[in-house]
Scaffold this motif. Structure first.
Motif, mmCIF file in Angstrom:
data_model
loop_
_atom_site.group_PDB
_atom_site.id
_atom_site.type_symbol
_atom_site.label_atom_id
_atom_site.label_comp_id
_atom_site.label_asym_id
_atom_site.label_seq_id
_atom_site.Cartn_x
_atom_site.Cartn_y
_atom_site.Cartn_z
ATOM 1 N N UNK A 29 52.617 34.104 22.795
ATOM 2 C CA UNK A 29 51.883 33.138 23.637
ATOM 3 C C UNK A 29 50.882 33.789 24.256
ATOM 4 N N UNK A 30 49.547 33.252 24.056
ATOM 5 C CA UNK A 30 48.551 34.182 24.734
ATOM 6 C C UNK A 30 48.152 33.547 25.967
ATOM 7 N N UNK B 261 45.164 40.970 25.589
ATOM 8 C CA UNK B 261 45.349 41.355 24.344
ATOM 9 C C UNK B 261 46.871 41.381 23.859
ATOM 10 N N UNK B 262 47.293 41.222 22.628
ATOM 11 C CA UNK B 262 48.679 41.396 22.317
ATOM 12 C C UNK B 262 49.352 42.648 22.944
ATOM 13 N N UNK B 263 50.382 42.459 23.596
ATOM 14 C CA UNK B 263 51.378 43.391 24.230
ATOM 15 C C UNK B 263 50.794 43.922 25.515
ATOM 16 N N UNK B 264 49.816 43.258 26.115
ATOM 17 C CA UNK B 264 49.434 43.495 27.375
ATOM 18 C C UNK B 264 49.632 42.420 28.544
ATOM 19 N N UNK C 46 51.419 39.635 30.896
ATOM 20 C CA UNK C 46 52.162 38.970 30.664
ATOM 21 C C UNK C 46 52.713 38.807 29.167
ATOM 22 N N UNK C 47 52.126 39.398 28.135
ATOM 23 C CA UNK C 47 52.635 39.442 26.798
ATOM 24 C C UNK C 47 53.443 40.587 26.448
ATOM 25 N N UNK C 48 53.767 41.332 27.290
ATOM 26 C CA UNK C 48 54.493 42.641 26.828
ATOM 27 C C UNK C 48 55.936 42.490 27.261
ATOM 28 N N UNK C 49 56.537 42.430 26.233
ATOM 29 C CA UNK C 49 58.147 42.084 26.504
ATOM 30 C C UNK C 49 58.845 43.380 26.850
ATOM 31 N N UNK C 50 59.994 43.381 27.642
ATOM 32 C CA UNK C 50 60.456 44.525 28.101
ATOM 33 C C UNK C 50 61.619 44.963 26.744
#
Length: 348
Positions: A102-103, A155-158, A160-164
């Motif tokens: 989800x962007x 960007x991806x994995x930055x 709010x997009x970075x899962x724990x």
């Protein structure tokens, strides 16, 4: 690593303070009154069926593009101050991790003097490799203060997009880069349906890592009115092979993932900006280069300029390094705003 985000460079923090206190207006911290929080919009990818007479460019496009789809765009209330809304939509190239797919786009809205969003040109901002996205946010706020809607794509994995519990360095770098390019291109169509955005004047800007992503994205099709690349360029294989700091660390990461020699070159070539640079209108592309940059040496900006057929007056050179170049940011943002329908702020 390039997608993990570098540790803060001490000089950068002090330079950001200098820049913030000289050449930037103090924006009202209250959210714009009529931002469409909790509203959902529907739109469709405008990515055209791409083709190119050059076989190499066509091969590159085939790997980066996707089948256009209809998708939902929603606005949510932000948790951070100075951001007016979070714009969310599904990634065009999901990697199978829902939180990352989800962007999230930070909307810094142009407003009237009484705090309401107004119709204005928009800029998609693509941030640097630092995990705090500090420069990207500074660019976005600076352009908002210059009368433009600014939308910074996480960007991806930055952010709010970075899962724990998921290490981004374990992800396939090529897949993540391709997702980043697709997300930035789709962001153009997502923001075009939002109130206040002048859909005829949507521009693209990227810095460092974001500059490479933006340069390749701009080559997909003629989606953006103007394109501004800061501290980036082309010839990624040579950069990773010889660069310092972030690029040197990226080389180590790729080697640990098994990308060595020709395999590494083939990986980086999948999203090489120079392969598509000829597709960007040279009168709507500007490069900003630091003359003493060792992270992205000027030769790489020169390489992109040559591939794009760029005139010399569209390539601005700053007497700075990759990091000290931030002191020129108010002037750079003035130039960007002037060319994009915003207003200037620095006293001449």
């Amino acid at each position: 690593m390039l997608f993990r985000g570098m540790a803060a460079v001490p000089v950068l923090a002090s330079l950001l303070i200098m820049v913030t206190s000289s050449g930037f207006a103090a924006h009202n911290v209250r959210a714009a009154e009529n931002v469409p929080i909790d509203q959902v919009f529907s739109t469709t990818d405008s990515l055209v069926t791409v083709s190119d007479a050059a076989a190499d460019a066509k091969e590159c496009l085939d790997g980066l593009c996707w089948k256009p789809q209809t998708f939902a765009v929603e606005c949510r209330r932000p948790k951070r101050k100075l951001i007016d809304a979070i714009v969310r939509f599904p990634s065009a190239k999901p990697v199978g991790i829902p939180q990352n797919d989800t962007v999230n786009v930070e909307w810094y809205a142009a407003t009237t003097p009484d705090g309401k969003i107004c119709t204005a040109p928009a800029m998609i901002v693509v941030h640097e490799s630092g995990s705090g996205m500090t420069v990207g946010r500074l660019v976005a706020r600076g352009l908002r203060d210059r009368g433009m809607h600014a939308f910074m794509v996480q960007l991806p994995f930055y952010g709010s997009r970075r899962p724990r519990g998921i290490d981004v360095d374990d992800q396939n770098f090529g897949v993540v880069m391709e997702q980043a390019i697709a997300d930035v291109r789709r962001a153009r169509d997502a923001i075009a349906v939002l109130p206040g955005v002048d859909s005829d004047r949507i521009h693209l800007q990227g810095t460092s890592l974001g500059g490479f992503v933006a340069a390749t994205t701009a080559g997909l099709d003629d989606a953006f009115h103007n394109v501004f690349i800061l501290l980036a360029g082309g010839d990624l294989p040579k950069l990773v092979a010889t660069g310092q700091r972030e690029t040197a660390e990226l080389k180590v990461l790729l080697e640990q993932q098994g990308f060595v020699g020709e395999r590494m070159l083939a990986l980086l070539n999948r999203f090489e900006p120079n392969r598509l640079a000829h597709r960007i209108s040279e009168d709507r592309l500007w490069l900003f280069t630091a003359s003493f940059d060792t992270t992205v040496p000027p030769i790489h900006a020169d390489s992109l300029a040559k591939a794009a057929g760029l005139a010399s007056d569209h390539h601005i050179r700053m007497p700075a390094t990759h990091y000290s170049g931030v002191i020129f940011l108010p002037i750079v943002l003035d130039q960007i705003a002037e060319k994009s329908g915003g207003r200037t702020m620095v006293t001449q």
